[in-house]
Design an enzyme around this catalytic site. Sequence first.
Site, PDB file in Angstrom:
ATOM      1  N   HIS A 167      -7.491   0.920  -6.334  1.00  0.00           N
ATOM      2  CA  HIS A 167      -7.628   0.026  -5.179  1.00  0.00           C
ATOM      3  C   HIS A 167      -8.318  -1.263  -5.659  1.00  0.00           C
ATOM      4  O   HIS A 167      -9.463  -1.541  -5.322  1.00  0.00           O
ATOM      5  CB  HIS A 167      -8.449   0.726  -4.095  1.00  0.00           C
ATOM      6  CG  HIS A 167      -8.359   0.102  -2.739  1.00  0.00           C
ATOM      7  ND1 HIS A 167      -7.575  -1.008  -2.476  1.00  0.00           N
ATOM      8  CD2 HIS A 167      -8.962   0.425  -1.547  1.00  0.00           C
ATOM      9  CE1 HIS A 167      -7.698  -1.328  -1.189  1.00  0.00           C
ATOM     10  NE2 HIS A 167      -8.529  -0.481  -0.616  1.00  0.00           N
TER      11      HIS A 167
ATOM     12  N   GLN B  71     -10.011  -3.876  -3.112  1.00  0.00           N
ATOM     13  CA  GLN B  71     -11.298  -3.446  -2.572  1.00  0.00           C
ATOM     14  C   GLN B  71     -12.408  -3.712  -3.587  1.00  0.00           C
ATOM     15  O   GLN B  71     -13.487  -4.206  -3.241  1.00  0.00           O
ATOM     16  CB  GLN B  71     -11.248  -1.945  -2.235  1.00  0.00           C
ATOM     17  CG  GLN B  71     -12.571  -1.375  -1.758  1.00  0.00           C
ATOM     18  CD  GLN B  71     -12.984  -1.900  -0.397  1.00  0.00           C
ATOM     19  OE1 GLN B  71     -12.204  -1.861   0.551  1.00  0.00           O
ATOM     20  NE2 GLN B  71     -14.221  -2.397  -0.270  1.00  0.00           N
TER      21      GLN B  71
ATOM     22  N   ASP C 138     -17.136   7.282  -1.081  1.00  0.00           N
ATOM     23  CA  ASP C 138     -15.852   7.187  -0.384  1.00  0.00           C
ATOM     24  C   ASP C 138     -15.549   8.582   0.167  1.00  0.00           C
ATOM     25  O   ASP C 138     -16.181   9.568  -0.234  1.00  0.00           O
ATOM     26  CB  ASP C 138     -14.773   6.709  -1.389  1.00  0.00           C
ATOM     27  CG  ASP C 138     -13.399   6.537  -0.762  1.00  0.00           C
ATOM     28  OD1 ASP C 138     -13.310   6.416   0.472  1.00  0.00           O
ATOM     29  OD2 ASP C 138     -12.401   6.528  -1.521  1.00  0.00           O
TER      30      ASP C 138
ATOM     31  N   ARG D 283     -13.689  -8.572   1.963  1.00  0.00           N
ATOM     32  CA  ARG D 283     -12.270  -8.297   1.727  1.00  0.00           C
ATOM     33  C   ARG D 283     -11.452  -9.546   2.039  1.00  0.00           C
ATOM     34  O   ARG D 283     -10.528  -9.891   1.309  1.00  0.00           O
ATOM     35  CB  ARG D 283     -11.767  -7.138   2.623  1.00  0.00           C
ATOM     36  CG  ARG D 283     -12.274  -5.759   2.274  1.00  0.00           C
ATOM     37  CD  ARG D 283     -11.807  -5.291   0.911  1.00  0.00           C
ATOM     38  NE  ARG D 283     -10.367  -5.278   0.749  1.00  0.00           N
ATOM     39  CZ  ARG D 283      -9.558  -4.301   1.127  1.00  0.00           C
ATOM     40  NH1 ARG D 283     -10.042  -3.221   1.685  1.00  0.00           N
ATOM     41  NH2 ARG D 283      -8.249  -4.383   0.923  1.00  0.00           N
TER      42      ARG D 283
ATOM     43  N   ARG E  65       0.879  -1.182   0.000  1.00  0.00           N
ATOM     44  CA  ARG E  65       0.000   0.000   0.000  1.00  0.00           C
ATOM     45  C   ARG E  65       0.903   1.214   0.000  1.00  0.00           C
ATOM     46  O   ARG E  65       1.719   1.399   0.910  1.00  0.00           O
ATOM     47  CB  ARG E  65      -0.895   0.001   1.239  1.00  0.00           C
ATOM     48  CG  ARG E  65      -1.552   1.332   1.483  1.00  0.00           C
ATOM     49  CD  ARG E  65      -2.656   1.284   2.498  1.00  0.00           C
ATOM     50  NE  ARG E  65      -3.826   0.614   1.960  1.00  0.00           N
ATOM     51  CZ  ARG E  65      -5.035   0.655   2.518  1.00  0.00           C
ATOM     52  NH1 ARG E  65      -5.232   1.341   3.617  1.00  0.00           N
ATOM     53  NH2 ARG E  65      -6.050   0.024   1.970  1.00  0.00           N
TER      54      ARG E  65
ATOM     55  N   CYS F  73     -16.328   1.700   0.916  1.00  0.00           N
ATOM     56  CA  CYS F  73     -15.126   0.908   1.184  1.00  0.00           C
ATOM     57  C   CYS F  73     -14.682   1.015   2.637  1.00  0.00           C
ATOM     58  O   CYS F  73     -13.983   0.136   3.131  1.00  0.00           O
ATOM     59  CB  CYS F  73     -14.002   1.346   0.245  1.00  0.00           C
ATOM     60  SG  CYS F  73     -13.647   3.111   0.347  1.00  0.00           S
TER      61      CYS F  73
HETATM   62  N1  NVA Z   1      -9.852   6.882  -1.131  1.00  0.00           N
HETATM   63  C1  NVA Z   1      -9.490   6.379   0.163  1.00  0.00           C
HETATM   64  C2  NVA Z   1      -9.747   4.912   0.233  1.00  0.00           C
HETATM   65  C3  NVA Z   1      -9.450   4.283   1.579  1.00  0.00           C
HETATM   66  C4  NVA Z   1      -9.706   2.800   1.592  1.00  0.00           C
HETATM   67  C5  NVA Z   1      -8.031   6.685   0.438  1.00  0.00           C
HETATM   68  O1  NVA Z   1      -7.208   6.513  -0.481  1.00  0.00           O
HETATM   69  O2  NVA Z   1      -7.703   7.111   1.541  1.00  0.00           O
HETATM   70  N1   CP Z   2     -11.161  -0.096   2.575  1.00  0.00           N
HETATM   71  C1   CP Z   2      -9.880  -0.218   2.983  1.00  0.00           C
HETATM   72  O1   CP Z   2      -8.974  -0.434   2.189  1.00  0.00           O
HETATM   73  O2   CP Z   2      -9.724  -0.111   4.314  1.00  0.00           O
HETATM   74  P1   CP Z   2      -8.340   0.055   5.100  1.00  0.00           P
HETATM   75  O3   CP Z   2      -7.797   1.405   4.732  1.00  0.00           O
HETATM   76  O4   CP Z   2      -8.733  -0.039   6.537  1.00  0.00           O
HETATM   77  O5   CP Z   2      -7.405  -1.034   4.680  1.00  0.00           O
END
Ligand code: NVA
Ligand code: CP
Length: 302
Positions: free
Chosen positions: A129, A132, A219, A287, A102, A259
Amino acid sequence: MKHLLKLADLSREEILSLLNLADQLKYERAHGTPHELLKGKKLGMIFQKSSTRTRVSFEVGMYELGGYALFLSNRDLQIGRGEPVEDTARVLSRYLDGIMIRTFEQKEVEDLAKYGSIPIINGLTDYCHPCQVLADLMTIREHKGTFDGLKLCFVGDGNNMANSLMVGAIKTGMKFAISCPKGYEPDAQLVRWAKENGECLVTDNVEEAAAGADVLYTDVWASMGQEEEKAKREKAFAGFQINTKIMKAANKGAMVLHCLPAHRGEEITADVLEEHANEIFDEAENRLHAQKAVMVKCMGAK
Ligand code: NVA
Ligand code: CP
């Protein structure tokens, strides 16, 4: 499947095959059927951003598949002090059987795959992502029984989630619509691709996008790494919210997905979230099953 770098790399058949495997693993888990498909395999999990669902689903998933997962925080790795990705990739390839990462830049994920020799799984970048969205697609099919003829509407920022959902929706034959403020559209190249390969609407009119939708998705307005833009974004995104008024524009019985984490009162109201909690938390649970399917396809016996 060697890697999961972005959903656009997968064919419709590969996506459906992943979803079928995820369904099977979910069924087997519920029935106590052992499925140690990755016995003795080791997954490194590099996190340059926070996570609850991604970390726990991969770590528990790997345990349930008979393997082992190592949590590698950016704060501890030399990569956080500037060691090049190409060296990290080659070193970790000598110890591990796969890496989930990540991070911010999509290029970093692509570079790990380019310089390493083990499967790389994208656990979220600023661009997309995919993990997800596989869980999201699994949840939609579970609740609706099919993708055929469905319309998926995303309300909010044209961010990593919007990019991956657009690709996932079009690849599985759903119609896609997004309502976002001007200047916050999803990736232009992906929008072009979506319009060429299916039905895709980009508008700043929330009701127009939600009209006839079977799945509403939202989101956060400010993603990880955009904390400094929070105030500016709160202004720009006012009204880009899933609430009871928008639900009325959608089809009767429309699902709501998020998400998570969610900001109640911003992109979604607390009442709509609670009304659709069964769908949203099924999505979070999925997930685990979807990530297990991804690991088996990338790291399992070919
Ligand atoms: N768009 C959000 C998704 C988190 C799962 C982020 O990148 O923070
Ligand atoms: N939706 C998601 O990816 O959650 P986290 O940021 O908690 O991993």
